[in-house]
Design a protein around this motif. Structure first.
Motif, short mmCIF file in Angstrom:
data_model
loop_
_atom_site.label_atom_id
_atom_site.label_comp_id
_atom_site.label_asym_id
_atom_site.label_seq_id
_atom_site.Cartn_x
_atom_site.Cartn_y
_atom_site.Cartn_z
N ASP A 235 20.25 52.20 29.56
CA ASP A 235 20.25 51.23 30.66
C ASP A 235 20.94 49.93 30.25
OD1 ASP A 235 18.79 53.17 31.92
OD2 ASP A 235 16.89 52.07 31.88
N LEU B 140 24.72 50.42 30.24
CA LEU B 140 25.24 50.58 31.59
C LEU B 140 25.08 49.31 32.42
CD1 LEU B 140 26.59 52.92 33.07
CD2 LEU B 140 24.35 53.56 33.97
N PRO C 195 20.59 54.00 35.93
CA PRO C 195 21.31 54.79 36.94
C PRO C 195 20.34 55.52 37.86
CG PRO C 195 21.22 55.99 34.88
CD PRO C 195 20.57 54.66 34.62
N TYR D 212 20.39 60.22 35.22
CA TYR D 212 21.04 60.01 33.93
C TYR D 212 22.15 61.03 33.64
CZ TYR D 212 17.76 56.35 32.77
OH TYR D 212 17.06 55.16 32.77
N ARG E 138 28.67 60.82 38.36
CA ARG E 138 28.81 59.39 38.60
C ARG E 138 28.37 58.57 37.39
NH1 ARG E 138 26.20 54.73 40.67
NH2 ARG E 138 27.68 53.47 41.87
N THR E 139 27.28 58.96 36.76
CA THR E 139 26.81 58.22 35.60
C THR E 139 27.81 58.32 34.45
OG1 THR E 139 24.51 58.56 36.26
CG2 THR E 139 24.90 57.98 33.96
N THR F 90 27.45 62.33 29.12
CA THR F 90 26.01 62.37 29.36
C THR F 90 25.64 63.82 29.62
OG1 THR F 90 24.19 61.54 30.74
CG2 THR F 90 26.32 61.77 31.82
N ASP G 234 32.31 53.20 39.94
CA ASP G 234 32.33 54.44 39.18
C ASP G 234 33.71 55.09 39.12
OD1 ASP G 234 32.69 55.49 41.70
OD2 ASP G 234 30.91 56.76 41.69
#
Length: 384
Positions: free
Chosen positions: A57, A60, A64, A67, A71-72, A100, A201
């Motif tokens: 977090d 970023l 999010p 996770y 997009r993340t 991720t 994003d």
């Protein structure tokens, strides 16, 4: 390390690009490979492995929605990219790489095993989604496949001929998507489109969402004053504000597609931004009806000056009437002038019939005596 992997990593080290790599859930084998071949200091600016949610977090900037999503991964890559731009003082080409993933662990997982990898460059964002054949591989096998995709993605970003074979099964599903910022900027330059947007994003937007606000500027460079003004105006308005860069300006030469892409790069992973061919606010209002334009005092003065309307008060008033009829208005932030005097919207000389078109932000709500011109003149950098 296998010979083919070592050869690919060596080619990566010999390329001019510098990278920041972020790996959460998988991808650390790719990092180990990069570090395991001499020359990593030429390539790797920084590597992060944010395994805890707190670390994830913090990198970023906020938690999010989920996770492990496409997009993340894109948001992580955007933050890695802006981090790379900040860390590289020698002006090398930079790349932000992020992964991720959720792969096999020491306890069963009900969901699918998957990884999302995003590689962000100034003019291009490429994402790779791998949905794994659950139960076919052990953790080492899943990690190896994800890391091979990362290294191949880097090779693609660096235009290298090397690729590692991917041991995919019929039940594995690899999806690749590309977002061309440079292509959109060239289309803008050629007049094939009037504007395009890039979301935080990295997804490109060709339609405008009504009833929002735009903070217009050159952002050369983006600095803390812009960012604070965005936050203050969003709070006052009660809805999000996006940035807007015009490739054409009434007082300056047009900027090239390469420069448009470079300006947009400052927002990667954090804020939405639009690029337009609209040098005047009348043209912006036609493109973006029902929009509040957040501007500085000096810009507001220019909006009201007849010289920008062929020295005609009649033309100026007609333009302001049309802006109002488009459902648009202005939110004016105070700014310090070249004599060091702070001026806010309350000091604008606005004709009576257009008073409702201009709202101002009180000095106690926003004042940031910083300018992009001064930063450039003194060799200082903007915000990251």
């Amino acid at each position: 390390m296998e010979k083919e992997t070592k050869q690919l990593v060596q080619a990566i080290h010999d390329a001019p690009e510098r990278i920041v790599l972020v790996a959460a859930g998988a991808g650390t084998e790719a990092l180990s490979n990069l570090l395991g071949v001499p020359g990593a200091t030429r390539t790797l600016l920084e590597a992060l492995v944010p395994y805890s949610t707190a670390a994830f977090d913090e990198f970023l900037g906020k938690p999010p929605a989920k996770y492990v999503t496409e997009r993340t991964a894109r948001l992580l890559a955007g933050r890695a990219f802006t981090r790379a731009r900040w860390l590289d003082a020698a002006n090398h080409p930079v790349v932000g790489v992020a992964c991720t993933a959720t792969i096999i662990t020491d306890r069963p997982k009900r969901g699918e095993h998957r990884a999302f990898i995003a590689i962000w460059q100034p003019d291009l964002l490429v994402e790779y989604g791998i949905h794994l054949n659950k139960g076919f591989r052990n953790r080492s096998g899943e990690e190896n496949l994800v890391s091979r995709i990362i290294l191949n993605g880097l090779a693609e970003a660096m235009a290298l001929p090397h690729r590692l074979p991917l041991p995919l099964t019929a039940a594995d599903r690899l999806v690749v998507s590309t977002h061309h910022f440079g292509q959109a900027a060239r289309q803008l330059n050629l007049g094939e489109r009037a504007f395009f947007g890039v979301r935080a994003d990295g997804r490109i937007r060709h339609k405008h969402v009504n009833s929002q606000a735009l903070l217009s500027g050159a952002f050369n460079p983006l600095h803390d004053g812009h960012l604070e003004l965005l936050q203050v105006s969003a709070k006052l308005l009660g809805h999000p504000v996006a940035f807007e860069i015009s490739a054409k300006n009434v007082d300056k030469p047009p900027i090239s597609p390469e420069m448009v892409v470079a300006r947009i790069a400052q927002f990667a992973g954090r804020w939405p931004v639009y690029a337009t061919n609209a040098p005047t606010f009348l043209e912006k209002a036609r493109l973006f009806p029902n929009t509040i334009f957040v501007i500085g005092f000096d810009t507001a003065v220019r909006v009201l000056q007849p010289r920008y309307y062929q020295n005609s008060i009649t033309r100026r008033d007609a333009a302001l009437h049309e802006i109002a009829n488009q459902g648009c208005s202005f939110l004016v932030a105070g700014r310090q002038d070249k004599n060091g005097i702070f001026r806010d919207g309350a000091q604008l000389n606005v004709p009576e019939e257009f008073q409702q078109l201009f709202r101002h932000i009180p000095a106690e709500a926003f004042r940031k005596d910083i300018s992009s011109t001064e930063l450039r003149a003194t060799g200082q950098r903007g915000s990251r």
